[in-house]
Write an enzyme that holds these catalytic residues in place. Structure first.
Site, short mmCIF file in Angstrom:
data_model
loop_
_atom_site.label_atom_id
_atom_site.label_comp_id
_atom_site.label_asym_id
_atom_site.label_seq_id
_atom_site.Cartn_x
_atom_site.Cartn_y
_atom_site.Cartn_z
N HIS A 85 0.82 -1.21 0.00
CA HIS A 85 0.00 0.00 0.00
C HIS A 85 0.86 1.27 0.00
O HIS A 85 0.36 2.34 -0.28
CB HIS A 85 -1.06 -0.01 1.11
CG HIS A 85 -0.59 0.27 2.50
ND1 HIS A 85 -0.26 -0.71 3.41
CD2 HIS A 85 -0.40 1.44 3.15
CE1 HIS A 85 0.09 -0.16 4.56
NE2 HIS A 85 0.02 1.15 4.43
N ASP A 221 1.43 -7.72 2.41
CA ASP A 221 1.46 -6.30 2.06
C ASP A 221 2.90 -5.79 1.80
O ASP A 221 3.45 -5.04 2.57
CB ASP A 221 0.81 -5.51 3.22
CG ASP A 221 0.42 -4.10 2.83
OD1 ASP A 221 0.93 -3.60 1.80
OD2 ASP A 221 -0.36 -3.48 3.56
N SER A 652 4.11 2.13 8.48
CA SER A 652 3.89 1.14 7.44
C SER A 652 5.15 0.96 6.63
O SER A 652 5.76 1.93 6.22
CB SER A 652 2.75 1.58 6.54
OG SER A 652 1.55 1.17 7.10
N1 ARG Z 1 -4.81 0.34 7.96
C1 ARG Z 1 -3.52 0.41 7.36
C2 ARG Z 1 -2.97 1.85 7.42
O1 ARG Z 1 -3.55 2.69 8.03
C3 ARG Z 1 -3.47 -0.14 6.00
C4 ARG Z 1 -4.18 0.65 4.94
C5 ARG Z 1 -4.08 0.09 3.57
N2 ARG Z 1 -4.93 -1.04 3.36
C6 ARG Z 1 -6.27 -0.94 3.06
N3 ARG Z 1 -6.96 -2.03 2.90
N4 ARG Z 1 -6.87 0.21 2.91
O2 ARG Z 1 -2.31 2.38 6.59
N1 ASP Z 2 -1.35 1.21 8.25
C1 ASP Z 2 -0.59 2.27 8.84
C2 ASP Z 2 0.37 2.93 7.84
O1 ASP Z 2 0.13 2.88 6.65
C3 ASP Z 2 0.11 1.80 10.06
C4 ASP Z 2 -0.74 1.95 11.29
O2 ASP Z 2 -1.52 2.91 11.37
O3 ASP Z 2 -0.60 1.12 12.19
O4 ASP Z 2 1.29 3.62 8.21
#
Ligand code: ARG
Ligand code: ASP
Length: 740
Positions: A85, A221, A652
């Site tokens: 991502h 990921d 991330s």
């Molecule tokens: N929750 C994670 C973060 O805040 C991953 C986001 C990307 N993945 C998704 N399915 N949207 O960045």
């Molecule tokens: N998914 C988050 C990021 O893209 C990481 C987190 O918020 O734990 O940085």
């Protein structure tokens, strides 16, 4: 007396970040702050192995990737690992209908096939220093916030001018502990970063929104890049003459996996946390900000999903938009729930009572900081009304309603015309023209219109009368006419279709400006934004300013009052170390989550044809044949695991590192119950989620047929060393020599 000392000790002690996990620590202060604790938790390295200015250390393998994520170097030739991502924009930008790398994945067969990405950067931290004394020189408690700021700015400029650095380096000074301390960073930013590989998104984003923020997780990921440098190994713009970058250190990769209780650390660039807020701020987040944002986005997402489920074409247009809105929406729900469940407000109140008791028992401290906390809490309460209307306005004007978001572009044309005349406006009009096709390609009026109607009705019914403006009133939100009125507004809008926009943009300057100004939807937008700018924004700024300077004082006070406590600074996108242990958790009565998932779990979730849970045939085949190469453990491919590391957005792509300095995983998310860790880390339910590095290797080698990429890495077996051999962190000090 003795009893009260014991009680104090117990209380203060229990409010310390004593449980393994809490804290985002500064790499250059580890020796004095954390080394002992880290070693007592099982770490076999020294602080100097993690951060050193004299020799290659772990920090030399960590980069800030593209501004908002983290990446790590995993070979002597600049191979970089980050999340799928995080690299998504680049993967997408190289994709076409014939070569859809998002769907099919991409693996460069040789360095020649690696794809360049203009604008993408990777930044190393060369050194850090505490420069608080120079920056705060001449600053006094008597100064107003703006006087202080201009003094700080002046000192900063002076310092940056005189600080020794090479021509290819930059200097960055950041404030810590709410402006009470300042640290300097010498950085090197590489500008030639090429795409090396990525799995198909069915693997790299498996589970999409349904699984986002959720454990158990089964997403691989990751994506891979390579940093290129000029002939002297220094940063350079893209050139075919550039060569793979030679790092001062790269992370060896552990093939030995993890077990419960293992030491782990995450090294990266966490974006923003707020761990030292007063109780009223916690209440504001749980009872006001989060609920407003969640309620609005719930409606917006319901509408989007209704149309996405009904049509494949709509789904393709809205998948990415829905993901963007859903990421915050889901996180805030977990956050509210977690804050309530752990009684974060009550905990803060108890903490404040203890703070006051200690403050009042010390005349000097009382004279210095008496009243600071009370005033801060009072200002937060005063800001509540404005914060509520701000959340509504931002969600409606900037996030969830596409048409309103883009009236800002037409507004800019009007402004240009009024300030600088027709010629200036027409230059901007060209930009709007070129933006149009991309926008309308993915636009569905019916979704936007329905969302507009729904969210503005919520606004109408929930905000104070004084924020109801004429245009909204005349739509009669609670009448039978409302839907028809909204439809008429959209019918009249120049932004309802590409044809209408083009019809507008061919007009002559004056006509163009007048046409925009008489567009009823523009008038609606303008009324709403003007009201925001006049009635809301100044008050938000006023109280935010008071809260910010109150926080600066309260932070200083907390650090003096609890003088034996170790305070870590809130995240601010600078390089940090967080450490913890691999740990299962039990979020609810009778529910316990194991710490590791396997490929079997990926198969359990598989739903053929489903856009979130479909899988490529080749992965299923590998699974069925158990063609796992050397990456399985007891006949199973490990997929993801959790630990108590304190992470946030920006982490991330950060490496998960074992006790010896080897890579064991790749951080990408947190568990839903623990997203409150940005305000209230609680080791019982806060967990970070990492892909197991063996799943990454399996996908590259077995799925992607790209073993040459794995061959570039240095695979190690730290746990299977013969008995009696002292396991010093060899990989850490070694020169980068990639073992083939
Ligand atoms: N929750 C994670 C973060 O805040 C991953 C986001 C990307 N993945 C998704 N399915 N949207 O960045
Ligand atoms: N998914 C988050 C990021 O893209 C990481 C987190 O918020 O734990 O940085």
């Amino acid at each position: 007396m003795i009893k009260s000392i014991i009680l104090t000790f117990l209380f203060v002690f229990s409010s310390l970040p004593i449980f393994a996990g809490e804290g985002m620590w500064l790499p250059f202060l580890l020796q004095q702050m954390n080394e002992k604790e880290m070693q007592s938790m099982g770490m076999k390295m020294s602080a100097e192995d993690i951060y050193s200015v004299n020799k290659g250390s772990l920090k030399d393998a960590i980069v800030q990737f593209g501004g908002g994520c983290t990446g790590e170097i995993i070979s002597g030739s600049g191979l970089l690992l980050t999340n799928h991502h995080c690299g998504y924009g680049q993967i997408q930008s190289h994709s076409s209908l014939e070569n859809n790398y998002v769907d099919k994945g991409f693996w460069a067969k040789s360095q020649k096939e690696e794809l360049s990405n203009p604008g993408l950067t990777a930044t190393f931290i060369i050194s850090m220093a505490d420069v608080s004394t120079s920056i705060l020189k001449g600053v006094t408690d008597k100064m107003s916030a703006s006087e202080k700021q201009s003094m700080v700015d002046k000192n900063m400029e002076q310092l940056k001018k005189n600080y020794a650095k090479e021509s290819y380096q930059e200097i960055l000074v950041r404030s810590f502990y709410k402006g009470n301390q300042y640290y300097l960073f010498v950085t090197e930013t590489y500008r030639d970063v090429r795409l090396v590989g990525a799995p198909p998104s069915s693997i790299g984003n498996f589970g999409v929104d349904t699984d986002n923020w959720i454990w158990p997780r089964h997403t691989c990921d990751f994506s891979m890049f390579r940093i290129y440098a000029d002939k002297n190994n220094k940063p350079a713009d893209y050139s075919s003459d550039n060569v793979p970058f030679k790092p001062r250190h790269f992370l060896p990769i552990s093939m030995d996996g993890i077990k419960e209780g293992d030491f782990t650390m995450v090294f990266g660039f966490p974006g923003s946390t707020n761990e030292y807020l007063p109780s009223e701020s916690i209440k504001q987040i749980t009872d006001l900000s989060d609920p407003v944002k969640v309620a609005l986005r719930t409606r917006a997402l319901d509408i989007m999903h209704k149309y996405m489920v009904a049509s494949e074409a709509v789904k393709i247009k809205y998948v990415t938009k829905a993901a963007g809105i859903s990421n915050g929406w889901k996180k805030w729900q977990g956050e509210m729930e977690g804050l309530k469940k752990t009684d974060a407000f009550g905990k803060k109140q108890k903490y404040e009572a203890e703070y006051n008791r200690l403050l009042n028992s010390n005349a000097a401290l009382k004279a210095k900081y008496g009243g600071v906390l009370e005033e801060l809490n009072a200002n937060v309460i005063k800001s509540n009304d404005y914060v509520k209307i701000r959340e509504y306005s931002l969600e409606i004007l900037r996030t969830n309603i596409e048409m309103l978001r883009y009236y800002s572009k037409l507004d800019a044309l009007v402004n240009a015309f009024e300030k600088n005349g027709g010629e200036e406006m027409m230059k901007k009009a060209d930009a709007v023209k070129s933006w149009g096709p991309g926008y309308f390609k993915n636009y569905e009026r019916k979704i936007d219109e329905e969302t507009f109607a729904a969210l503005l009705q919520m606004y109408y019914n929930d905000v104070d009368k004084e924020y109801i403006f004429k245009g909204l009133e005349s739509l009669a939100p609670n009448s039978d006419q409302y839907t028809a009125n909204v439809k008429a507004l959209f019918d009249a809008s120049y932004l309802n279709s590409e044809e209408k926009l083009n019809e507008l943009l061919i007009k002559k300057p004056e006509d163009l400006a007048n046409s925009i100004k008489s567009d009823p939807a523009y008038i609606f937008y303008k009324e709403m934004i003007d009201q925001y700018n006049v009635k809301v924004a100044p008050n938000v700024t006023l109280y935010e300013g008071k809260v910010t300077s109150g926080m600066e004082r309260y932070m200083a006070a907390q650090m003096e009052v609890f003088k034996d406590r170790k305070f870590y600074p809130d995240a601010n996108s600078t390089l940090r170390v967080t450490y913890g242990k691999v740990n299962s958790y039990a979020p609810r009565d009778a529910v316990k989550y194991e710490f590791q998932t396997y490929l079997d779990g990926v198969m359990e979730k598989y739903i053929p044809g489903n856009y979130e849970f479909d899988l490529p045939p080749k992965l299923i085949e590998l699974y069925e044949k158990k063609d796992f190469g050397p990456y399985a453990e007891n006949g199973k491919i490990p997929v993801a695991f959790i630990a108590t590391n304190h992470t946030t957005g920006g982490n991330s792509g950060s490496p998960a590192i074992d006790a010896y300095g080897n890579l064991i995983g790749l951080n990408f998310d947190r568990v839903w119950e623990g997203t409150m860790s940005d305000y209230n880390y609680d080791a019982s339910i806060c967990r970070n989620i990492m892909v197991d590095i063996r799943y990454v290797l399996f996908i590259i080698d077995k799925y992607g047929d790209a073993k040459h990429i794995v061959d570039e890495m240095k695979l190690v077996h730290p746990k299977s060393k013969p008995k009696g051999v002292k396991t010093t962190p060899k990989g850490v000090t070694k020169k980068p020599s990639a073992k083939k």
